[in-house]
Motif scaffolding. Structure first.
Motif, short mmCIF file in Angstrom:
data_model
loop_
_atom_site.label_atom_id
_atom_site.label_comp_id
_atom_site.label_asym_id
_atom_site.label_seq_id
_atom_site.Cartn_x
_atom_site.Cartn_y
_atom_site.Cartn_z
N HIS A 176 33.48 -13.20 65.77
CA HIS A 176 33.79 -14.48 65.12
C HIS A 176 32.61 -15.44 65.19
O HIS A 176 32.57 -16.42 64.45
CB HIS A 176 35.02 -15.11 65.79
N GLN A 186 25.55 -4.82 57.97
CA GLN A 186 25.62 -5.96 57.06
C GLN A 186 26.69 -5.71 56.01
O GLN A 186 26.75 -4.64 55.41
CB GLN A 186 24.26 -6.19 56.38
N HIS A 208 28.31 -9.11 49.95
CA HIS A 208 29.05 -10.32 49.53
C HIS A 208 30.23 -9.93 48.66
O HIS A 208 30.18 -9.02 47.87
CB HIS A 208 28.12 -11.27 48.75
N THR A 229 27.77 -11.18 56.81
CA THR A 229 27.12 -11.09 55.50
C THR A 229 25.60 -11.22 55.63
O THR A 229 24.85 -10.73 54.79
CB THR A 229 27.65 -12.16 54.54
N LYS A 230 25.12 -11.88 56.69
CA LYS A 230 23.69 -11.95 56.95
C LYS A 230 23.19 -10.73 57.74
O LYS A 230 21.99 -10.48 57.79
CB LYS A 230 23.35 -13.23 57.71
N ASN A 238 27.62 -14.00 61.59
CA ASN A 238 27.83 -13.92 60.14
C ASN A 238 27.49 -12.51 59.68
O ASN A 238 26.33 -12.13 59.57
CB ASN A 238 26.93 -14.94 59.43
#
Length: 530
Positions: free
Chosen positions: A502, A527, A530, A507-508, A505
């Motif tokens: 949590h 990763q 998106h 997505t990064k 990130n």
């Protein structure tokens, strides 16, 4: 295999018989109507012969054939046939070997590691097999290099030269980690081979393979170099699990036909120089399917020299698990440590009580130089360390926490084998967590599991299930792996793992530290798109 060998011989026998029959007819009988095949008769019938080929169109092909013939003439007397007798500790099945074949053997069968049919009129005892392979004379003193799997465990080794002379051979030394061995015969007036530089060979270069495929002695086949630097094939480890993680893989791939019996024979360039020793094929049938592998001559020369001089190979050792920064996933992991370079190796694990541990090497360090020489790849570092004499002091150039530094210490001696660890442990009810974003489910690491993974104490979380279509599966995460940390933050329970996820990130992209069932640790960059 024996059935295939026998069938080949039967086909040849039939062909020979047919040729003899035709020869008798032509030599002893003049069939009626023979005069029909005269030039006058042909002209009268209005026919015409096949058109001649313009010599200028085939001159290049003829020149290539002459080049092949020249190489054959140069190397043929240095290539030998090796026949062995081995005793198996297990039953035979249809005469092709023991029932407990290693996993994947059918798809990566080492040429030469198969029993031949015993001599005609003889029956082989159930516990014995007759094997054939090839070898290369590398010294006028009678030293012959071949594959370890050709001669390992042999009770009898006989070498047949190109002129038909047969000699008993003795094993001088073997190196299972590279699948190379040296045997010796006492014979006069030997022709020995010259080595070329395998590093200088390019994909597309012509090469010739020599050996005794299926027992057919002194066979030459031609092809090209299809690829260089093939690794992660597990050719040796599949047959000897104790060597997994310690084998040396940097194979030349060729489409020159290599079959069972070619093992130990040379791969030769168009100058007649040996640039590799044939060792394996990729196949679904047990015979050649267009992909063969050879050990590069650079490695062969070094290993053979060590075996002749010492009877064994002594290698340098650091005690680390490493990954190549050139690999896309590893490069992404390296970037999370602040490294922007494109070469070097990432230290994924430092084994305790090893030279690397005593010198202060850490997980996450990136090795960029070894004794003043830039490190371009994982294979380069592995070979440089292995060829360093144990006890010699070396200097490692490192990238750590955004800075460059160096460590100087003495190289150790590489162990003979790696202990294999079986996965174990039990579930703890109620301690399971799921991550839909990664596509995995994890549970706590128990004391029993920690012991089986060689952990001093339980830490991390055990991956129980992996969604085959999830993000984790796409980067090679498997059930049985233990997640030790998320982006550098250690996790010791499913709840801590969920909390750590949590805080990042996905997505990064994030860095996970994993430990495999065999105790090897590695980094993985994950990763989510998106």
């Amino acid at each position: 295999m024996p059935n295939q060998t026998k069938k080949s011989h039967l086909i040849l026998a039939v062909s020979a018989a047919a040729a003899l029959a035709v020869g008798s007819i032509l030599a002893g009988i003049r069939p009626q109507g023979w005069g029909l095949w005269t030039a006058t008769a042909n002209a009268a019938m209005g026919g015409h012969p096949t058109a001649p080929i313009d010599p200028s169109l085939v001159s290049s092909a003829e020149s290539l054939s002459e080049a092949f013939q020249a190489v054959h003439h140069s190397i043929k007397n240095a290539v030998v046939n090796i026949n062995i007798i081995k005793t198996l500790q297990g039953p035979m099945q249809n005469g092709i070997g023991p029932l407990n074949l290693p996993p994947g053997l059918q798809k990566m069968l080492p040429p030469g590691a198969f029993p031949l049919i015993p001599p005609q009129g003889q029956s082989a005892p159930a516990e014995k097999i007759y094997g054939t392979g090839s070898g290369l004379i590398i010294s006028p003193k009678g030293y012959i290099v071949t594959n370890n799997h050709v001669v390992a465990g042999a009770q009898s080794i006989k070498v047949t030269l190109a002129n038909g002379r047969v000699y008993k051979a003795t094993v001088i030394g073997t190196d299972p980690k590279t699948d190379l061995a040296v045997v010796k015969i006492n014979a006069p007036d030997l022709t020995y081979a010259s080595f070329g530089n395998s590093h200088d060979m390019k994909v597309g270069d012509w090469v010739l393979a020599f050996g005794s495929p299926f027992g057919f002695k002194h066979t030459m086949t031609q092809g090209i170099i299809s690829a260089k630097g093939r690794k992660n094939l597990d050719i040796i480890g599949a047959h000897n699990p104790q060597l997994q993680g310690l084998t040396y893989q940097d194979y030349i791939q060729t489409d020159a036909a290599i079959n069972p019996g070619n093992s130990g024979g040379p791969l030769v360039n168009m100058k007649g120089h040996v640039i590799g020793i044939n060792c394996a094929i990729a196949t679904n049938t047990g015979s050649f399917n267009g992909i063969g592998f050879a050990i590069p001559s650079k490695e062969v020369k070094y290993i053979a020299g060590q075996l002749i001089k010492h009877g064994k190979v002594v290698r340098g050792y650091l005690g680390v698990s490493i990954a190549d920064v050139r690999h896309e996933q590893i490069h992404k992991v390296a970037e999370t440590f602040g490294y922007k370079g494109h070469h070097g190796v990432l230290v994924e694990q430092v084994d305790p009580s090893t030279p690397a541990a005593r010198a202060g090497l850490r997980r996450g360090d990136i090795i960029i130089a070894f004794d003043g020489k830039k490190i371009r790849s994982m294979n380069q570092l592995r070979d440089d360390v292995a060829m360093t004499h144990p006890g010699k002091k070396v200097t490692l150039g490192l990238f750590r926490n955004g800075k460059k530094l160096s460590l100087t210490f003495a190289v150790g001696t590489q162990p003979a084998t790696l202990a294999q660890v079986e996965m174990g442990g039990e579930n703890i009810p109620g301690q399971m967590a799921h991550s839909d974003s990664l596509g995995i489910a994890v549970t706590a690491v128990t004391h029993n599991l920690a012991r089986s993974y060689h952990m001093a104490a339980p830490h991390g979380v055990l991956i129980k299930t992996v969604n085959p279509n999830g993000v984790a599966a796409s980067v090679g995460i498997r059930p049985g792996d233990v997640i030790l940390s998320v982006q550098g933050h250690r996790v010791n329970s499913p709840a801590e793992f969920v909390k750590a996820l949590h805080q990042v990130n996905l997505t990064k992209g994030i860095r996970l530290s994993l430990r495999s069932p065999n105790g090897v640790e590695r980094f993985v960059f994950v990763q989510k798109s998106h």
